[in-house]
Design an enzyme around this catalytic site. Structure first.
Site, PDB file in Angstrom:
ATOM      1  CB  CYS A 165     -46.522 -27.844  10.297  1.00 37.54           C
ATOM      2  SG  CYS A 165     -44.815 -27.360  10.172  1.00 37.54           S
ATOM      3  CD  GLU A 316     -49.159 -36.895  17.242  1.00 39.64           C
ATOM      4  OE1 GLU A 316     -49.965 -36.817  16.488  1.00 39.64           O
ATOM      5  OE2 GLU A 316     -47.710 -36.632  16.631  1.00 39.64           O
ATOM      6  CE  LYS A 337     -45.587 -34.177   9.510  1.00 36.15           C
ATOM      7  NZ  LYS A 337     -46.945 -34.656   9.969  1.00 36.15           N
ATOM      8  CG  HIS A 342     -42.846 -31.567   8.675  1.00 30.71           C
ATOM      9  ND1 HIS A 342     -43.927 -31.626   8.223  1.00 30.71           N
ATOM     10  CD2 HIS A 342     -42.788 -31.333  10.073  1.00 30.71           C
ATOM     11  CE1 HIS A 342     -44.530 -30.878   9.215  1.00 30.71           C
ATOM     12  NE2 HIS A 342     -44.025 -30.618  10.104  1.00 30.71           N
ATOM     13  CG  PHE A 403     -42.566 -24.144  14.356  1.00 27.70           C
ATOM     14  CD1 PHE A 403     -42.534 -25.304  14.844  1.00 27.70           C
ATOM     15  CD2 PHE A 403     -41.654 -23.575  13.347  1.00 27.70           C
ATOM     16  CE1 PHE A 403     -41.400 -26.106  14.754  1.00 27.70           C
ATOM     17  CE2 PHE A 403     -40.579 -24.388  13.371  1.00 27.70           C
ATOM     18  CZ  PHE A 403     -40.345 -25.659  13.991  1.00 27.70           C
TER      19      PHE A 403
END
Length: 417
Positions: A165, A316, A337, A342, A403
């Site tokens: 991502c 985050e 998002k 996403h 990921f």
């Protein structure tokens, strides 16, 4: 050596809430949700039956039918957004030095639909290998960058970044670096993804990564909400034209914003879960600030990765508080998002566009679908819930994480001569 300055002179977007930049920005500022029940295949047996699909898109308005058949949808999306970005940039294709124009494109997965269809066809057959001769060139992730360069004759650096991502933000950072070093004058950078299909939904369902809020798809992506239960899969593309400042000025280009810094880091922690304390995320924001020669107080808006997962959102925010300290309370923070879903490898590109437009228009898009406060987040933080907010945005930072523990951040600021 003296690094070149890099500005944004063109934008292109194809998203679940708008099929061009203007409609995308309108959808963002009005808090439109792009989530709905899946139309492209029968999802009735899946745990998640909704997604943020691109809507009312007909590739044949842009490509001949014969040509479109040779391309996976992720390449369709790429070509359409690049066309818009180039048109908006006013780049003089007849006279620009195409040896000094390159393409770096991001995609986390590439031609997933092509792979699914070809392998499914073989599995249903009698064992005789009958594959489309375009199977491999339709599927491979680098092919979008190749098609863009072929279409426009751009002969500069050409490759694809693949970091899940974070892919399209990596593409922006690499493009930024080539221009800064004086190796090229112009770069086409961005990303595209087309993973809303049986394999995409099924695979992420198996990981328990997706929201399963089938009773209310439009409110399923709810970053920072106490009842968030996973992300909503999206699709589409975003393209930015990055240009060396003097080159842009010489041709009288419109400058949307200046790209001033980028950072990259790794969590070195887990293949899918974020570092619980946001260590990699805090590092990457520090690196981006240092690269831009900015202080935390210079940032007004952070477009967060903010996927609406129980663990990711917390880590985050912890990272932001660690890096920005007391200034975190002066920031606007939002997750777009919540509206687009996403877009995986394309997320960084469309969120970079949102950040550029926030800087240009002094308007912060919201985090929609907030219903219940989560006590794990400081209530004094401005997470821009449910409505866009006007404020001067001198500089915006955009985070994307992938990921494998890949972290990327870019910073855009108002252009000053």
């Amino acid at each position: 050596m003296q690094l070149k300055r890099v500005v944004v002179t063109g934008l292109g977007a194809l998203t679940p809430i708008g099929n061009d930049v203007d409609s995308y920005w309108k959808g963002l500022t009005e808090g439109v949700s792009g989530a709905d029940f899946i139309k492209s295949f029968d999802a009735s047996k899946f745990k998640t039956r909704f997604a943020c699909e691109v809507k009312n898109f007909d590739v044949h308005q842009y490509l001949e039918k014969k040509e479109a058949r040779k391309l996976d949808p992720f390449v369709h999306y790429a070509l359409v957004t690049v066309q818009e970005a180039i048109e908006r940039s006013g780049l003089p294709l007849d006279t620009v030095d195409k040896d000094r124009v390159g393409v770096i494109w991001g995609s986390g997965i590439g031609g997933l639909l092509t792979f699914l269809e070809e392998c499914s066809g073989f599995a249903k057959g009698d064992g005789t290998p009958r594959f489309n001769p375009f199977f491999i060139p339709k599927m491979i992730a680098d092919i979008a960058a190749g098609h863009i360069s072929i279409k426009y004759g751009f002969r500069g650096p050409n490759f694809t970044t693949v970091s899940a991502c974070a892919s399209s933000t990596n593409a922006l950072i690499d493009a930024f670096t080539y221009i800064r070093l004086g190796k090229v004058d112009v770069m086409v950078a961005g990303g595209s993804e087309a993973a809303v299909n049986e394999a995409g939904i099924g695979g992420f369902n198996a990981m328990k990564a997706l929201s399963e809020r089938n009773d209310s798809p439009s409110t399923a992506s709810r970053p920072f909400d106490a009842d968030r239960d996973g992300f909503v899969l999206g699709e589409g593309a975003g393209a930015l034209i990055l240009e060396e400042l003097d080159h842009a000025i010489a041709r009288g280009a419109t400058i949307y914003a200046e790209l001033v810094g980028g950072g990259m880091s790794a969590d070195a922690h887990h293949i899918t879960a974020p570092h619980p304390e946001g260590l990699g995320a805090s590092n990457v924001m520090k690196y981006a600030l240092a690269d831009a020669n900015l202080k935390p107080e210079d940032i007004d808006y952070i477009n967060v990765h903010g996927t609406s997962t129980p663990l990711g959102d917390i880590s985050e925010i912890k990272a932001i508080q660690r890096v920005f300290g007391d200034h975190a309370l002066n920031l606007n923070i939002s997750s777009t998002k919540s509206m687009t879903g996403h877009l995986l490898g394309a997320a960084g590109a469309i969120e970079a566009i949102a950040s550029v437009l926030a800087v240009k228009h002094d308007l912060v898009p919201p985090t929609i679908n907030h219903f219940t406060d989560d006590p794990q987040f400081d209530a004094a933080l401005n997470l821009t819930f449910n409505q866009a907010q006007k404020r001067v945005v001198r500089a915006a930072l955009s985070n994307t994480f992938g990921f494998g523990g890949h972290n990327t951040s870019v910073i855009f600021k108002k252009y000053e001569s």
